[in-house]
Design a protein around this motif. Structure first.
Motif, PDB file in Angstrom:
ATOM      1  N   GLU A 216       1.054  -1.185   0.062  1.00  0.00           N
ATOM      2  CA  GLU A 216       0.146  -0.205  -0.043  1.00  0.00           C
ATOM      3  C   GLU A 216       0.847   1.205  -0.123  1.00  0.00           C
ATOM      4  OE1 GLU A 216      -2.716   0.664   3.510  1.00  0.00           O
ATOM      5  OE2 GLU A 216      -3.929  -0.613   2.371  1.00  0.00           O
TER       6      GLU A 216
ATOM      7  N   ARG B 190       2.760   1.794  -3.463  1.00  0.00           N
ATOM      8  CA  ARG B 190       1.589   2.353  -4.308  1.00  0.00           C
ATOM      9  C   ARG B 190       1.442   3.825  -4.155  1.00  0.00           C
ATOM     10  NH1 ARG B 190      -2.912  -2.343  -3.575  1.00  0.00           N
ATOM     11  NH2 ARG B 190      -2.038  -3.678  -5.349  1.00  0.00           N
TER      12      ARG B 190
ATOM     13  N   THR C 105       4.519   5.739  -5.263  1.00  0.00           N
ATOM     14  CA  THR C 105       4.613   5.911  -6.726  1.00  0.00           C
ATOM     15  C   THR C 105       3.559   6.819  -7.393  1.00  0.00           C
ATOM     16  OG1 THR C 105       4.528   3.396  -6.651  1.00  0.00           O
ATOM     17  CG2 THR C 105       4.944   4.333  -8.668  1.00  0.00           C
ATOM     18  N   PHE C 106       2.197   6.928  -6.632  1.00  0.00           N
ATOM     19  CA  PHE C 106       1.230   7.702  -6.893  1.00  0.00           C
ATOM     20  C   PHE C 106       1.973   9.249  -6.721  1.00  0.00           C
ATOM     21  CE2 PHE C 106      -2.969   9.730  -5.229  1.00  0.00           C
ATOM     22  CZ  PHE C 106      -3.467   9.791  -6.711  1.00  0.00           C
TER      23      PHE C 106
ATOM     24  N   ALA D  30       4.326  10.269  -9.158  1.00  0.00           N
ATOM     25  CA  ALA D  30       3.661  10.749 -10.453  1.00  0.00           C
ATOM     26  C   ALA D  30       2.892  12.127 -10.442  1.00  0.00           C
ATOM     27  CB  ALA D  30       2.647   9.344 -10.836  1.00  0.00           C
TER      28      ALA D  30
ATOM     29  N   VAL E  32      -2.617  10.528 -14.589  1.00  0.00           N
ATOM     30  CA  VAL E  32      -2.025   9.845 -13.487  1.00  0.00           C
ATOM     31  C   VAL E  32      -3.056   8.944 -12.833  1.00  0.00           C
ATOM     32  CG1 VAL E  32      -0.922  10.070 -11.092  1.00  0.00           C
ATOM     33  CG2 VAL E  32      -0.151  11.355 -13.036  1.00  0.00           C
TER      34      VAL E  32
ATOM     35  N   ALA F  36      -4.146   5.639 -14.229  1.00  0.00           N
ATOM     36  CA  ALA F  36      -3.234   4.602 -14.225  1.00  0.00           C
ATOM     37  C   ALA F  36      -3.154   4.239 -12.757  1.00  0.00           C
ATOM     38  CB  ALA F  36      -1.945   5.197 -14.538  1.00  0.00           C
ATOM     39  N   HIS F  37      -3.228   4.967 -11.923  1.00  0.00           N
ATOM     40  CA  HIS F  37      -3.067   4.440 -10.525  1.00  0.00           C
ATOM     41  C   HIS F  37      -4.558   4.274  -9.460  1.00  0.00           C
ATOM     42  CE1 HIS F  37       1.275   5.370 -10.368  1.00  0.00           C
ATOM     43  NE2 HIS F  37       0.678   5.816 -11.296  1.00  0.00           N
TER      44      HIS F  37
ATOM     45  N   LYS G 216      -6.278   0.819  -8.444  1.00  0.00           N
ATOM     46  CA  LYS G 216      -5.535   0.056  -7.688  1.00  0.00           C
ATOM     47  C   LYS G 216      -5.524   0.775  -6.200  1.00  0.00           C
ATOM     48  CE  LYS G 216      -2.492  -2.985  -9.636  1.00  0.00           C
ATOM     49  NZ  LYS G 216      -1.801  -2.628 -10.690  1.00  0.00           N
ATOM     50  N   LEU G 217      -5.442   2.036  -6.243  1.00  0.00           N
ATOM     51  CA  LEU G 217      -5.487   2.609  -4.640  1.00  0.00           C
ATOM     52  C   LEU G 217      -6.668   2.721  -4.227  1.00  0.00           C
ATOM     53  CD1 LEU G 217      -3.424   5.821  -5.707  1.00  0.00           C
ATOM     54  CD2 LEU G 217      -2.687   4.361  -3.803  1.00  0.00           C
TER      55      LEU G 217
ATOM     56  N   THR H  49      -4.576   8.967  -0.252  1.00  0.00           N
ATOM     57  CA  THR H  49      -4.742   9.213  -1.616  1.00  0.00           C
ATOM     58  C   THR H  49      -5.343  10.469  -1.819  1.00  0.00           C
ATOM     59  OG1 THR H  49      -5.204   6.714  -2.047  1.00  0.00           O
ATOM     60  CG2 THR H  49      -5.698   8.252  -3.896  1.00  0.00           C
TER      61      THR H  49
END
Ligand code: GH3
Ligand code: MG
Ligand code: MG
Length: 399
Positions: free
Chosen positions: A87, A90, A93-94, A97, A110, A113-114, A117-118, A211
């Motif tokens: 987690e 992720r 990386t988020f 980006a 972004v 793509a993310h 999953k998040l 997020t």
């Protein structure tokens, strides 16, 4: 204080009972004539041993259960730690980006793509509020997209306007878990996940809140950056592009028009006897007039028309996809509208006129200087013809 574990206590109790059975049996069976037999044969030890065996078995089972529980807890702990690491990875990386995103479109990519999953679902959506307008940034495509976005807009509005506004905690509303996105105490938008994509465990809620926080910060930065850029490109008095940016955009538009073979026209205008307004009423009054001209230009012209303050009281208007005839009509309308402006200054009402020159790009022409020079020459003729009129550049007027 507990010195012994439950099964150890059981073992000790069992031992105590066994001892009592061995030694107190004498009293218990005093009346029994078999006492002597028992004493000599030691039969009283049998129930004691039985009790001991049973207690020992319980003890062993207890220990096994405890060992199993310990192993399961260790395993669960390890997998929870693994999950947390995934987690975290992720989110990192988020965040990276997002950090590379300089505009809203980049953030949209972004999210594409993310976000699934998040958020743990393809159905998560993001609504962002820009200058009092809502914009959908993410969300699965729906057949009735407009209606879906309107209802999300309404929901996001409710979330940000409710009393939880200052809080970033997720809130359940209208079948969605809504997470407000805020940055620097300002509400930027809402991240939503339909209840159907639940359940929302504590750790999932935390991940969604993180997020939303990352997203909120990035969006706020991008919006501030955009605002700053807009300000640096525009003239504060009239709201038109400043000269440098206007010329840049004219170049871009001319190249675009050549690629698409679309017509593009240019109007240049200058206010008539503006110096007299300054001389008679002062510069502040002149500024108020320029402000009113800018406002009227924005009302009369299309948003896609480029409005540029070229000099003191000289303006350029580039009309994409507009042939000469159309441009001439626009210039006439603009002339009339400006002449109908009544500007109130102190006790007086000031009148104003402008002279306008019109031209259009010749086939495949991309030389902005040449086009501006033609419009300027036409404007000069309009002044010569007595002002408050429109003149078409000689080179294109015959065409
Ligand atoms: P013409 O009809 O020939 O254009 O006459 P004009 O008086 O408008 O002449 P000109 O275009 O030469 O005058 C421009 C004037 O605009 C001179 C300048 O002081 C004034 N001006 C330029 N920029 C500003 C501004 O930002 N604010 C104010 N108040 N005046 C400005
Ligand atoms: Mg002038
Ligand atoms: Mg001038």
């Amino acid at each position: 204080m507990n010195f012994f574990r439950p099964q150890d206590r059981l073992l000790i109790a069992g031992l105590a009972v066994a001892l009592i059975v061995v030694f107190a049996r004498q009293e218990m069976i005093l009346i029994d004539r078999a006492r002597d037999v028992e004493r000599t044969s030691g039969l009283g030890l049998l129930p004691a041993l039985l009790i001991l065996v049973v207690v020992f078995l319980f003890h062993q089972q207890g220990k096994r259960q405890e060992a199993r529980a310990r192993a399961a807890a260790a395993e669960a702990g390890a997998s929870a730690a693994e999950l947390r690491a995934v987690e975290m990875e992720r989110l990192v990386t988020f965040g990276q980006a997002l950090g590379r995103s300089l505009d809203i479109d980049a953030i949209r990519d972004v999210l594409l793509a993310h976000l699934p999953k998040l958020a743990g679902t393809e159905d998560a959506w993001v609504m962002v509020r820009t200058e009092r307008q809502w914009q959908a940034l993410a969300g699965a495509a729906h057949e009735n997209r407009a209606a879906v976005e309107r209802s999300r807009e309404h929901l996001a509005d409710r979330v940000l306007n409710s009393e939880i506004r200052a809080v970033t905690d997720p809130v359940s509303m209208e079948g969605h878990l809504c997470v407000p996105m805020t940055a620097g105490g300002l509400a930027v938008g809402v991240l939503g996940v339909p209840d159907a994509a639940g359940p929302f465990t504590e750790s999932r809620r935390r991940a969604l809140a993180a997020t939303a926080t990352l997203l909120g910060i990035s969006l706020r930065n991008v919006l501030l950056f955009q605002e700053l850029r807009e300000h640096s490109l525009r003239d504060g008095l009239t709201g038109c592009f400043n000269r440098a940016h206007g010329l840049e955009v004219i170049d871009i538009e001319l190249r675009r028009a050549r690629r698409s073979q679309a017509p593009v026209s240019l109007i240049m205008f200058d206010l008539d006897h503006f110096k007299a307004i300054n001389d008679r009423h002062g510069h502040l009054c002149g500024d108020a007039v320029l402000k009113a001209v800018g406002a009227r230009m924005h009302e009369v012209l299309r948003a896609s028309d480029l409005k540029c303050r070229y000099g003191g009281e000289e303006f350029l208007v580039l009309l994409p996809e507009t042939p000469l005839e159309g441009a001439k009509r626009v210039a006439d309308t603009l002339r009339r509208e400006l002449s109908e402006l009544s500007i109130h200054w102190k006790a007086e009402t000031l009148a104003l006129t402008a002279s306008l020159g019109v031209t259009t790009a010749l086939t495949s022409e991309i030389d902005s200087q040449a086009i501006i020079a033609r419009a300027d020459a036409a404007l000069y003729r309009a002044k010569e013809y007595g002002r408050n009129c429109v003149q078409v550049a000689a080179e294109v007027a015959v065409a």
